[in-house]
Design a protein around this motif. Structure first.
Motif, PDB file in Angstrom:
ATOM      1  N   TRP A 157      33.203  29.666  30.416  1.00  0.00           N
ATOM      2  CA  TRP A 157      34.344  30.354  31.013  1.00  0.00           C
ATOM      3  C   TRP A 157      34.337  30.211  32.532  1.00  0.00           C
ATOM      4  CZ3 TRP A 157      38.268  31.780  28.163  1.00  0.00           C
ATOM      5  CH2 TRP A 157      38.066  32.004  26.799  1.00  0.00           C
ATOM      6  N   TYR A 158      33.177  30.174  33.119  1.00  0.00           N
ATOM      7  CA  TYR A 158      33.072  29.995  34.565  1.00  0.00           C
ATOM      8  C   TYR A 158      33.646  28.639  34.978  1.00  0.00           C
ATOM      9  CZ  TYR A 158      30.984  30.010  39.254  1.00  0.00           C
ATOM     10  OH  TYR A 158      30.805  29.968  40.616  1.00  0.00           O
ATOM     11  N   GLU A 159      33.305  27.592  34.230  1.00  0.00           N
ATOM     12  CA  GLU A 159      33.805  26.257  34.560  1.00  0.00           C
ATOM     13  C   GLU A 159      35.315  26.157  34.326  1.00  0.00           C
ATOM     14  OE1 GLU A 159      31.391  23.625  32.290  1.00  0.00           O
ATOM     15  OE2 GLU A 159      29.694  23.716  33.695  1.00  0.00           O
ATOM     16  N   LYS A 160      35.827  26.861  33.326  1.00  0.00           N
ATOM     17  CA  LYS A 160      37.281  26.881  33.111  1.00  0.00           C
ATOM     18  C   LYS A 160      37.983  27.530  34.294  1.00  0.00           C
ATOM     19  CE  LYS A 160      37.420  26.832  28.049  1.00  0.00           C
ATOM     20  NZ  LYS A 160      37.822  27.582  26.819  1.00  0.00           N
ATOM     21  N   ALA A 161      37.388  28.595  34.829  1.00  0.00           N
ATOM     22  CA  ALA A 161      37.984  29.266  35.979  1.00  0.00           C
ATOM     23  C   ALA A 161      37.964  28.370  37.208  1.00  0.00           C
ATOM     24  CB  ALA A 161      37.238  30.573  36.259  1.00  0.00           C
ATOM     25  N   LEU A 162      36.938  27.515  37.324  1.00  0.00           N
ATOM     26  CA  LEU A 162      36.865  26.592  38.452  1.00  0.00           C
ATOM     27  C   LEU A 162      38.040  25.624  38.488  1.00  0.00           C
ATOM     28  CD1 LEU A 162      33.081  25.600  38.575  1.00  0.00           C
ATOM     29  CD2 LEU A 162      34.327  26.909  40.288  1.00  0.00           C
ATOM     30  N   GLN A 163      38.604  25.347  37.324  1.00  0.00           N
ATOM     31  CA  GLN A 163      39.705  24.397  37.230  1.00  0.00           C
ATOM     32  C   GLN A 163      41.046  24.994  37.630  1.00  0.00           C
ATOM     33  OE1 GLN A 163      39.573  22.909  33.219  1.00  0.00           O
ATOM     34  NE2 GLN A 163      37.435  22.301  33.365  1.00  0.00           N
ATOM     35  N   GLU A 164      41.090  26.323  37.779  1.00  0.00           N
ATOM     36  CA  GLU A 164      42.328  26.979  38.155  1.00  0.00           C
ATOM     37  C   GLU A 164      42.479  27.012  39.670  1.00  0.00           C
ATOM     38  OE1 GLU A 164      44.572  27.962  35.979  1.00  0.00           O
ATOM     39  OE2 GLU A 164      43.316  27.414  34.256  1.00  0.00           O
TER      40      GLU A 164
ATOM     41  N   ASN B 275      43.425  28.556  43.269  1.00  0.00           N
ATOM     42  CA  ASN B 275      43.415  29.864  43.934  1.00  0.00           C
ATOM     43  C   ASN B 275      42.720  30.946  43.097  1.00  0.00           C
ATOM     44  OD1 ASN B 275      44.980  28.819  46.118  1.00  0.00           O
ATOM     45  ND2 ASN B 275      46.824  29.042  44.852  1.00  0.00           N
ATOM     46  N   VAL B 276      41.660  30.560  42.399  1.00  0.00           N
ATOM     47  CA  VAL B 276      40.914  31.508  41.567  1.00  0.00           C
ATOM     48  C   VAL B 276      39.437  31.452  41.956  1.00  0.00           C
ATOM     49  CG1 VAL B 276      40.069  31.945  39.231  1.00  0.00           C
ATOM     50  CG2 VAL B 276      42.484  31.493  39.598  1.00  0.00           C
ATOM     51  N   ARG B 277      38.852  32.614  42.156  1.00  0.00           N
ATOM     52  CA  ARG B 277      37.413  32.704  42.396  1.00  0.00           C
ATOM     53  C   ARG B 277      36.741  33.050  41.068  1.00  0.00           C
ATOM     54  NH1 ARG B 277      35.918  36.550  47.192  1.00  0.00           N
ATOM     55  NH2 ARG B 277      33.920  35.530  46.777  1.00  0.00           N
ATOM     56  N   PRO B 278      35.974  32.138  40.486  1.00  0.00           N
ATOM     57  CA  PRO B 278      35.399  32.358  39.144  1.00  0.00           C
ATOM     58  C   PRO B 278      34.589  33.640  39.029  1.00  0.00           C
ATOM     59  CG  PRO B 278      35.111  30.084  39.820  1.00  0.00           C
ATOM     60  CD  PRO B 278      35.614  30.820  41.019  1.00  0.00           C
ATOM     61  N   GLU B 279      33.864  33.994  40.103  1.00  0.00           N
ATOM     62  CA  GLU B 279      33.010  35.178  40.035  1.00  0.00           C
ATOM     63  C   GLU B 279      33.810  36.473  39.938  1.00  0.00           C
ATOM     64  OE1 GLU B 279      33.482  33.985  44.381  1.00  0.00           O
ATOM     65  OE2 GLU B 279      33.143  33.022  42.452  1.00  0.00           O
ATOM     66  N   GLU B 280      35.124  36.417  40.192  1.00  0.00           N
ATOM     67  CA  GLU B 280      35.964  37.606  40.095  1.00  0.00           C
ATOM     68  C   GLU B 280      36.716  37.673  38.772  1.00  0.00           C
ATOM     69  OE1 GLU B 280      38.470  37.606  43.487  1.00  0.00           O
ATOM     70  OE2 GLU B 280      36.849  38.084  44.904  1.00  0.00           O
ATOM     71  N   GLN B 281      36.520  36.686  37.902  1.00  0.00           N
ATOM     72  CA  GLN B 281      37.229  36.667  36.632  1.00  0.00           C
ATOM     73  C   GLN B 281      36.458  37.458  35.575  1.00  0.00           C
ATOM     74  OE1 GLN B 281      40.342  35.335  36.901  1.00  0.00           O
ATOM     75  NE2 GLN B 281      39.561  35.269  38.986  1.00  0.00           N
ATOM     76  N   TRP B 282      37.136  37.773  34.493  1.00  0.00           N
ATOM     77  CA  TRP B 282      36.556  38.658  33.493  1.00  0.00           C
ATOM     78  C   TRP B 282      36.955  38.219  32.096  1.00  0.00           C
ATOM     79  CZ3 TRP B 282      40.629  41.297  31.069  1.00  0.00           C
ATOM     80  CH2 TRP B 282      41.841  41.289  31.756  1.00  0.00           C
ATOM     81  N   MET B 283      36.256  38.765  31.122  1.00  0.00           N
ATOM     82  CA  MET B 283      36.478  38.427  29.716  1.00  0.00           C
ATOM     83  C   MET B 283      36.778  39.711  28.947  1.00  0.00           C
ATOM     84  SD  MET B 283      33.075  36.040  29.478  1.00  0.00           S
ATOM     85  CE  MET B 283      33.343  35.475  27.794  1.00  0.00           C
ATOM     86  N   ARG B 284      37.615  39.581  27.931  1.00  0.00           N
ATOM     87  CA  ARG B 284      37.923  40.730  27.080  1.00  0.00           C
ATOM     88  C   ARG B 284      37.449  40.446  25.660  1.00  0.00           C
ATOM     89  NH1 ARG B 284      44.038  42.732  26.062  1.00  0.00           N
ATOM     90  NH2 ARG B 284      44.020  41.020  24.572  1.00  0.00           N
ATOM     91  N   PHE B 285      36.804  41.432  25.054  1.00  0.00           N
ATOM     92  CA  PHE B 285      36.327  41.328  23.683  1.00  0.00           C
ATOM     93  C   PHE B 285      37.015  42.398  22.846  1.00  0.00           C
ATOM     94  CE2 PHE B 285      33.111  39.908  26.583  1.00  0.00           C
ATOM     95  CZ  PHE B 285      32.612  38.747  26.017  1.00  0.00           C
ATOM     96  N   ARG B 286      37.414  42.019  21.646  1.00  0.00           N
ATOM     97  CA  ARG B 286      38.056  42.974  20.746  1.00  0.00           C
ATOM     98  C   ARG B 286      37.095  43.332  19.625  1.00  0.00           C
ATOM     99  NH1 ARG B 286      43.683  42.090  17.306  1.00  0.00           N
ATOM    100  NH2 ARG B 286      43.994  44.283  16.727  1.00  0.00           N
TER     101      ARG B 286
END
Length: 282
Positions: free
Chosen positions: A78-85, A87-98
């Motif tokens: 998920w960190y590497e996916k965020a790197l591809q976006e 204007n996104v800082r990967p360390e500030e992204q989050w995951m949701r679990f149901r």
């Protein structure tokens, strides 16, 4: 922060604050170290922060969500996916679990835990930082991969993970925090042995019907000691106060109403009206 404050913003602030403090403190402890596990109630959410092999456990209602910040090494995909976006800082992204979804949660399935940072789990970061794993231990010595202190080991990690859940999604008002000595008998001495996370869930389930007892934390620690635990036996059981919005009590005030009460009025338990800041898009 300006404008609306979302839970992931609070989670990021908590992680950055503790990471900086851990870095500052660790330089003073070359050969000593400690794990870290904390719980915070902020607005309508409960936040869990852990580092090392101390762990938090809680229960979820079926179909409800819980969240965590992406860890650069433990959530690498998920960190590497965020790197591809852009204007996104990967360390500030989050995951949701149901939890559960269409499947009904039963027994230990409803119990969730923070991640236990063993060398096996954190291998990618350890090897990147020049360390190695021998006999299941970091550099052949430490049984955990992240800690406060232990500065002699260049490959020790100091990055905590942060989780959060809306209190209305909890399946029980009881939250359990424990050191590894509490679940050690399940992972070393009992047959069959368990993985640490499964051991924590089993402990929560085993004692859950006795959580109301005043001395239950002492009983849990004493049981672990009698089961031949050789490690830290710290354990805390937290009982969250009732969510006032769910019971709609008649003794609820706004801040303005509270200020109008005279000093001679009888004190009644109260809460301030708060805005629900839950959000999610993953």
């Amino acid at each position: 922060p300006q404008g609306k404050i979302y839970p992931e913003m609070i989670a990021s602030i908590l992680r950055d604050h503790f990471r900086d403090k851990i870095k500052q403190i660790s330089s003073d402890f070359m050969t000593q170290g400690s794990t870290l596990c904390a719980c915070f109630g902020i607005q309508n959410n409960i936040y869990f922060l852990n580092l090392g092999d101390s762990v938090a456990a809680w229960t979820m209602q079926n179909g409800q969500s819980w969240y965590k910040l992406i860890d650069e090494w433990l959530d690498r995909e998920w960190y590497e996916k965020a790197l591809q976006e852009d204007n996104v800082r990967p360390e500030e992204q989050w995951m949701r679990f149901r939890s559960g979804g269409k499947k009904k949660l039963e027994g230990i399935e409803a119990i969730k835990t923070t991640r236990i940072h063993t060398p096996k789990v954190d291998r990618a970061r350890i090897e990147h930082d020049g360390g190695f794993i021998a006999f299941g231990r970091l550099n052949g010595n430490l049984a955990l991969a992240r800690s406060v202190g232990d500065a002699w080991c260049d490959a020790i990690g100091g990055e905590p993970e942060v989780y959060w859940v809306n209190r209305r999604a909890l399946g029980s008002p009881y939250i359990m925090l424990m050191c590894d000595g509490i679940f050690e008998p399940y992972t070393f001495w009992m047959e069959p042995t368990m993985e640490p996370a499964d051991a924590v869930k089993s402990i929560y389930a085993r004692y859950s019907r006795a959580f109301y007892k005043e001395d239950i934390a002492r009983s849990i620690a004493e049981d672990a000691f009698r089961a031949n635990s050789h490690d830290n036996l710290s354990v805390m059981l937290l009982l969250l106060p009732q969510d006032p919005r769910s019971s709609e009590p008649s003794d609820t005030f706004t801040l303005e109403q509270l200020q109008q009460l005279s000093e001679n009025d009888e004190f009644i338990d109260f809460n301030f009206d708060q805005q629900d800041t839950s959000s999610g898009n993953m």
